[in-house]
Design an enzyme around this catalytic site. Structure first.
Site, PDB file in Angstrom:
ATOM      1  N   VAL A 167       0.839  -1.206   0.000  1.00  0.00           N
ATOM      2  CA  VAL A 167       0.000   0.000   0.000  1.00  0.00           C
ATOM      3  C   VAL A 167       0.870   1.251   0.000  1.00  0.00           C
ATOM      4  CG1 VAL A 167      -1.747   1.307   1.264  1.00  0.00           C
ATOM      5  CG2 VAL A 167      -1.956  -1.176   1.075  1.00  0.00           C
ATOM      6  N   ASP A 168       1.927   1.235   0.799  1.00  0.00           N
ATOM      7  CA  ASP A 168       2.865   2.363   0.770  1.00  0.00           C
ATOM      8  C   ASP A 168       3.402   2.573  -0.644  1.00  0.00           C
ATOM      9  OD1 ASP A 168       2.957   3.347   3.408  1.00  0.00           O
ATOM     10  OD2 ASP A 168       4.301   1.742   4.030  1.00  0.00           O
ATOM     11  N   MET A 169       3.816   1.489  -1.276  1.00  0.00           N
ATOM     12  CA  MET A 169       4.445   1.606  -2.586  1.00  0.00           C
ATOM     13  C   MET A 169       3.470   2.131  -3.632  1.00  0.00           C
ATOM     14  SD  MET A 169       7.506   0.688  -1.807  1.00  0.00           S
ATOM     15  CE  MET A 169       8.275   0.602  -3.419  1.00  0.00           C
TER      16      MET A 169
END
Length: 391
Positions: A167-169
């Site tokens: 999700v961060d990426m």
């Protein structure tokens, strides 16, 4: 070179940890001059394990090609310096909770008053509007609340997150796409804008096909391990000495698979004749296929499958990935020399034109390594003598 695409674009980076730094490193890889503004003790990711010579590998992986300026945003003089830097930039990216930058006098309106053409990108857990805008969030929590953990893992097993911070990426990449779109729009109109990039929205968008299916039939998808809910066989199958991911659901490939495995009778089996039946009877199908596949080693099956154009690949661990021809052919690693951590290898950016090998990134900066250089070049006077922890 693609790496020169944003040459001449100045980005001020007020982000921390992962999603925001992914965005700004992407912009840096495309040639932007990214100036990372962080506290004198460094941003939060610098404290996250694992470490090499006291340096966080996570920070080093996500902050290459940037310069660091150390400023205390709560100190009036240093805050003024940060505002001056932001007002002179093309792009500002921040990842605080909504409202924090406004309270610091560094919000979009504060900067837009001085630079109407600024592109301001906010990265947050739940976006700048809505009832949840002030809630904190990290990758695992967003994987949970956005439904990703409900579809990841084995049937009847506990919820399982994707181990890498997916999700961060993806949020960082969406933010970078938004910035690139805003730069293209500004080139046409001269106008800046405020981009709202939400981890929650990004996590939902990552599951676009699954949510489309849910909207169509109202059935929440179940956890089915490595399988694809829309096709079979399209999953990991066990062989004598390992696992192979196989996508043989197209009729011709399904028949080819049965031929190679010497189980042609499955082609005419009423349960497996059509794709819908193979999906419905997936468990029985996998059991029958694995009865055949466990008789031979992985390498032999891969050769046989590839000879008849069955889409497949070994399930590799990281050592096998980096030893593969695919990894070598894509030139996906680079060695970077860091002044404290020494020689380190990282994945290389995949952003490139055909035939181009991107330049190696500069190492991630030490805390405040470029404070004097950046402020002097901008004509900013800021007395923070004695606060530079890199000396």
């Amino acid at each position: 070179m693609l790496g020169d695409s944003l040459s001449g674009i100045r980005v001020i980076d007020f982000t921390q940890v992962a999603a925001g730094p992914v965005c700004t490193q992407t912009l840096a890889d495309l040639g932007a001059d990214v100036i990372k503004v962080e506290a004198h003790k460094g941003e939060l990711c610098r404290a996250l394990a694992p470490f090499v010579e006291g340096q966080s590998l996570g920070f080093l992986a996500l902050n290459g090609n940037k310069r660091s300026v150390a400023l205390d945003l709560k100190d009036p003089g240093e805050n003024a310096a940060a505002l001056e830097l932001a007002a002179g930039a093309d792009v500002v990216v921040e990842s605080f909770r909504p409202g924090v930058m406004q309270r610091l006098g560094l919000g979009y309106e504060d900067i837009r008053q001085r630079h109407p053409g600024v592109i301001y990108c906010s990265v947050s857990a739940y976006g700048q509007d809505g009832a949840w805008r002030h809630k904190p969030g990290v990758d695992g929590v967003l994987q949970a609340v956005a439904g990703l953990m409900s579809v990841t893992g084995l049937p009847d097993a506990p919820p399982c997150k994707v181990q890498v911070p997916v999700v961060d990426m993806v949020t960082g990449y969406f933010a970078a796409i938004g910035v690139l779109g805003a730069l293209a729009r500004r080139a046409r109109t001269g106008e800046g804008q405020w981009i709202d990039t939400s981890m929650f929205a990004s996590a939902v968008s990552l599951q676009q096909m699954s949510f489309a299916s849910y909207f169509a039939d109202g059935m929440p998808p179940a956890r089915i391990g490595s399988a694809a809910p829309y096709a079979a066989p399209n999953e990991a199958l066990r062989c004598a000495d390992g696992w192979i991911m196989i996508a043989a659901y197209h009729p011709s490939r399904w028949e080819a698979l049965c031929s190679v495995l010497e189980c042609r009778e499955l082609v005419s089996d009423a349960r497996f004749r059509e794709l819908s039946g193979r999906i419905t009877h997936r468990r029985e199908l996998v059991q029958l296929l694995e009865e055949r596949m466990t008789r031979r080693p992985r390498r032999e099956w891969l050769e046989r499958f590839e000879a008849v154009d069955i889409i497949c690949a070994p399930i590799n661990d990281y050592s096998e990935v980096i030893a593969s021809q695919a990894f070598a052919g894509a030139n996906l690693s680079e060695t970077i020399s860091h002044p404290i951590a020494g020689e380190l290898t990282f994945p290389r950016t995949p952003l490139r034109a055909v035939g181009e090998v991107p330049r190696a990134r500069r190492p991630a900066p030490l805390v405040g390594e470029h404070t004097g250089e950046v402020l002097r070049a901008a004509g900013i006077t800021c007395d923070n003598e004695g606060k530079e922890p890199w000396q």
